[in-house]
Design an enzyme around this catalytic site. Sequence first.
Site, PDB file in Angstrom:
ATOM      1  N   PHE A  22       2.842  -4.795   4.869  1.00  0.00           N
ATOM      2  CA  PHE A  22       1.900  -3.926   5.587  1.00  0.00           C
ATOM      3  C   PHE A  22       2.510  -3.606   6.948  1.00  0.00           C
ATOM      4  O   PHE A  22       3.344  -4.380   7.465  1.00  0.00           O
ATOM      5  CB  PHE A  22       0.552  -4.630   5.788  1.00  0.00           C
ATOM      6  CG  PHE A  22      -0.452  -4.331   4.707  1.00  0.00           C
ATOM      7  CD1 PHE A  22      -0.293  -4.871   3.441  1.00  0.00           C
ATOM      8  CD2 PHE A  22      -1.543  -3.509   4.955  1.00  0.00           C
ATOM      9  CE1 PHE A  22      -1.213  -4.595   2.431  1.00  0.00           C
ATOM     10  CE2 PHE A  22      -2.488  -3.236   3.956  1.00  0.00           C
ATOM     11  CZ  PHE A  22      -2.314  -3.775   2.690  1.00  0.00           C
TER      12      PHE A  22
ATOM     13  N   LYS B 142      10.351  -0.606   9.037  1.00  0.00           N
ATOM     14  CA  LYS B 142      10.090  -1.981   8.597  1.00  0.00           C
ATOM     15  C   LYS B 142      10.486  -2.161   7.136  1.00  0.00           C
ATOM     16  O   LYS B 142      11.082  -3.158   6.745  1.00  0.00           O
ATOM     17  CB  LYS B 142       8.600  -2.320   8.764  1.00  0.00           C
ATOM     18  CG  LYS B 142       8.256  -2.821  10.132  1.00  0.00           C
ATOM     19  CD  LYS B 142       6.783  -3.133  10.305  1.00  0.00           C
ATOM     20  CE  LYS B 142       6.556  -3.492  11.778  1.00  0.00           C
ATOM     21  NZ  LYS B 142       5.123  -3.442  12.123  1.00  0.00           N
TER      22      LYS B 142
ATOM     23  N   LYS C  68      -5.147 -30.900  26.898  1.00  0.00           N
ATOM     24  CA  LYS C  68      -5.659 -29.602  27.344  1.00  0.00           C
ATOM     25  C   LYS C  68      -4.989 -29.213  28.658  1.00  0.00           C
ATOM     26  O   LYS C  68      -4.879 -30.034  29.571  1.00  0.00           O
ATOM     27  CB  LYS C  68      -7.175 -29.710  27.544  1.00  0.00           C
ATOM     28  CG  LYS C  68      -7.815 -28.409  28.012  1.00  0.00           C
ATOM     29  CD  LYS C  68      -9.292 -28.603  28.343  1.00  0.00           C
ATOM     30  CE  LYS C  68      -9.857 -27.367  29.037  1.00  0.00           C
ATOM     31  NZ  LYS C  68     -11.222 -27.611  29.554  1.00  0.00           N
TER      32      LYS C  68
ATOM     33  N   ILE D  21       7.998 -14.081   7.393  1.00  0.00           N
ATOM     34  CA  ILE D  21       7.693 -14.474   6.004  1.00  0.00           C
ATOM     35  C   ILE D  21       8.140 -13.381   5.037  1.00  0.00           C
ATOM     36  O   ILE D  21       8.802 -13.624   4.032  1.00  0.00           O
ATOM     37  CB  ILE D  21       6.182 -14.732   5.851  1.00  0.00           C
ATOM     38  CG1 ILE D  21       5.731 -15.846   6.791  1.00  0.00           C
ATOM     39  CG2 ILE D  21       5.819 -15.050   4.400  1.00  0.00           C
ATOM     40  CD1 ILE D  21       4.220 -16.009   6.901  1.00  0.00           C
TER      41      ILE D  21
ATOM     42  N   ASN E 202      -5.392 -13.030  16.424  1.00  0.00           N
ATOM     43  CA  ASN E 202      -5.607 -11.583  16.470  1.00  0.00           C
ATOM     44  C   ASN E 202      -6.915 -11.258  15.753  1.00  0.00           C
ATOM     45  O   ASN E 202      -7.605 -12.138  15.270  1.00  0.00           O
ATOM     46  CB  ASN E 202      -4.413 -10.849  15.851  1.00  0.00           C
ATOM     47  CG  ASN E 202      -4.199 -11.249  14.395  1.00  0.00           C
ATOM     48  OD1 ASN E 202      -5.066 -11.014  13.545  1.00  0.00           O
ATOM     49  ND2 ASN E 202      -3.090 -11.907  14.105  1.00  0.00           N
TER      50      ASN E 202
HETATM   51  O1  PMT Z   1      -7.801  -8.291   7.848  1.00  0.00           O
HETATM   52  P1  PMT Z   1      -8.549  -7.019   8.176  1.00  0.00           P
HETATM   53  O2  PMT Z   1      -9.518  -7.208   9.289  1.00  0.00           O
HETATM   54  O3  PMT Z   1      -9.130  -6.383   6.973  1.00  0.00           O
HETATM   55  O4  PMT Z   1      -7.468  -5.971   8.772  1.00  0.00           O
HETATM   56  C1  PMT Z   1      -6.478  -5.528   7.871  1.00  0.00           C
HETATM   57  C2  PMT Z   1      -5.110  -5.485   8.574  1.00  0.00           C
HETATM   58  C3  PMT Z   1      -5.136  -4.391   9.611  1.00  0.00           C
HETATM   59  C4  PMT Z   1      -4.811  -6.816   9.191  1.00  0.00           C
HETATM   60  C5  PMT Z   1      -4.086  -5.167   7.456  1.00  0.00           C
HETATM   61  O5  PMT Z   1      -4.403  -3.926   6.859  1.00  0.00           O
HETATM   62  C6  PMT Z   1      -2.690  -5.153   8.023  1.00  0.00           C
HETATM   63  O6  PMT Z   1      -2.223  -4.179   8.558  1.00  0.00           O
HETATM   64  N1  PMT Z   1      -2.008  -6.317   7.888  1.00  0.00           N
HETATM   65  C7  PMT Z   1      -0.691  -6.505   8.483  1.00  0.00           C
HETATM   66  C8  PMT Z   1      -0.829  -6.794   9.932  1.00  0.00           C
HETATM   67  C9  PMT Z   1       0.496  -7.094  10.546  1.00  0.00           C
HETATM   68  O7  PMT Z   1       0.836  -8.179  10.897  1.00  0.00           O
HETATM   69  O8  PMT Z   1       1.283  -5.969  10.539  1.00  0.00           O
HETATM   70  P2  PMT Z   1       2.724  -5.990  11.310  1.00  0.00           P
HETATM   71  O9  PMT Z   1       3.181  -4.573  11.311  1.00  0.00           O
HETATM   72  O10 PMT Z   1       2.653  -6.718  12.619  1.00  0.00           O
HETATM   73  O11 PMT Z   1       3.626  -6.900  10.318  1.00  0.00           O
HETATM   74  C10 PMT Z   1       4.422  -6.275   9.333  1.00  0.00           C
HETATM   75  C11 PMT Z   1       4.440  -7.105   8.077  1.00  0.00           C
HETATM   76  O12 PMT Z   1       5.173  -8.305   8.310  1.00  0.00           O
HETATM   77  C12 PMT Z   1       3.075  -7.524   7.564  1.00  0.00           C
HETATM   78  O13 PMT Z   1       3.105  -7.414   6.146  1.00  0.00           O
HETATM   79  C13 PMT Z   1       2.975  -8.987   7.950  1.00  0.00           C
HETATM   80  O14 PMT Z   1       2.200  -9.722   6.998  1.00  0.00           O
HETATM   81  C14 PMT Z   1       4.416  -9.416   7.928  1.00  0.00           C
HETATM   82  N2  PMT Z   1       4.804 -10.499   8.829  1.00  0.00           N
HETATM   83  C15 PMT Z   1       4.650 -10.357  10.172  1.00  0.00           C
HETATM   84  C16 PMT Z   1       5.065 -11.391  10.998  1.00  0.00           C
HETATM   85  C17 PMT Z   1       5.662 -12.543  10.434  1.00  0.00           C
HETATM   86  N3  PMT Z   1       6.082 -13.562  11.202  1.00  0.00           N
HETATM   87  N4  PMT Z   1       5.818 -12.635   9.101  1.00  0.00           N
HETATM   88  C18 PMT Z   1       5.393 -11.621   8.287  1.00  0.00           C
HETATM   89  O15 PMT Z   1       5.514 -11.712   7.080  1.00  0.00           O
END
Ligand code: PMT
Length: 405
Positions: A323, A337, A289, A307, A210
């Site tokens: 986040f 969330k 590949k 995680i 991403n």
């Molecule tokens: O890195 P930059 O370019 O500065 O951009 C910042 C950002 C937009 C990436 C950052 O501010 C941000 O939003 N990070 C979280 C992105 C994300 O994965 O959001 P989500 O809503 O899809 O996930 C929710 C949360 O679950 C996040 O804290 C993520 O770290 C966590 N997660 C998601 C999937 C997974 N398998 N395990 C997780 O822990």
Amino acid sequence: MNTLQGKNILLGITGSIAAYKGADLTRRLREQGANVRVVMTRSATGFITPLTLQALSGQPVHTELMDLDAEAAMGHIELSRWADAIAIAPASADFIARQTAGRADDLLTAICLACQSRIVVAPAMNQHMWANPATQDNVSVLKDRGIQIVGPDQGSQACGDTGPGRMADPDRIVVSIGQLFESGLLSGKQILVSAGPTREPLDPVRYISNRSSGKMGFAIAEAAIEAGAAVTLVTGPVHLETPARVDRIRVETASQMYKVVLDKAASCDIFISAAAVADYRPGLNAVSKIKKGPDELQIKLVRTNDILSAVATLASAPFTVGFAAETDNLLDYARGKMQRKNLDMIVANQVGPSAGFDRDDNELDILWSNGHVHINKNSKKSLARDLVKIISGRIHADDTTENTG
Ligand code: PMT
């Protein structure tokens, strides 16, 4: 601890006989690992040449508000955004008066008016000018606005007088600038931060990922260091330098990040999950590949381990901050969330073609069980400092509640 390593310090030099000390100050700041850009008022150039300061700072010296070259290269707005802190040393009585009045009629006052970062002012003037009620009133206004005043010192002056008005010693000014980055809000805390994207391999050549650059997570790691924490930063593949004094662990896939984070989480006080972890990965990581074939290629994706949820549900879970990156229904999705994943706090940010990912700025909604703070668009560095302050407030509020039962 070297708190200036990698910090961007804008040094403003005004028209005082102490301007020559700007050379020593520039040298000392760079010895501390700071990046230094010098901005001089026109009168300062009468005491020391821009060329001397350019040689010492290794950067072009800026003097004019409407310097077309400077505007093209880095105008007053860019300079104010670049600076993690601004030091005006020496600060003449005239400059202090113009700064107090909110003037922006030269480059340095325009930068001070535009900047969001902290400002240190080191006055230097004749003792009677310093004692004048007008100067004293101006200085107290600057203090009320949160500007740090360093000095002046007592001693002999160029005009032959002896008394208060000598610029503070450069060493003391450097220490004062360094202290700006040591809030102590998280002293003694172990912080784990995740940042950047993950890469989920499809075959030895291709992967799914991403647009995360890691900037938000790295800014949080830096802000946590400034707040006195010990910081471990788990990063996906990004092109960012490791912030000073941060322990960095590089991973590639969501699975690798899961292992590292769960290994560290139980022994940390706070986990901040800013990484854009892939929710899905290809069900098959082909050994060779994948060759081109039919017009359409179907790829089965399977969920990755969550995680954040795994950390939040640990028996000895740290204060867990997630986040939420959303294109729609930001607050509702973020709240959902936070509840679903049993988080202590969630940081919601709108993402899309011109927001969130791979930018130097962002806008945040920070939510917790009974609170919500919206922080307007600002640099990720500034937002990270705000987030650290809010987390510190919540943790100390929780500690107080626990202690009082
Ligand atoms: O890195 P930059 O370019 O500065 O951009 C910042 C950002 C937009 C990436 C950052 O501010 C941000 O939003 N990070 C979280 C992105 C994300 O994965 O959001 P989500 O809503 O899809 O996930 C929710 C949360 O679950 C996040 O804290 C993520 O770290 C966590 N997660 C998601 C999937 C997974 N398998 N395990 C997780 O822990």
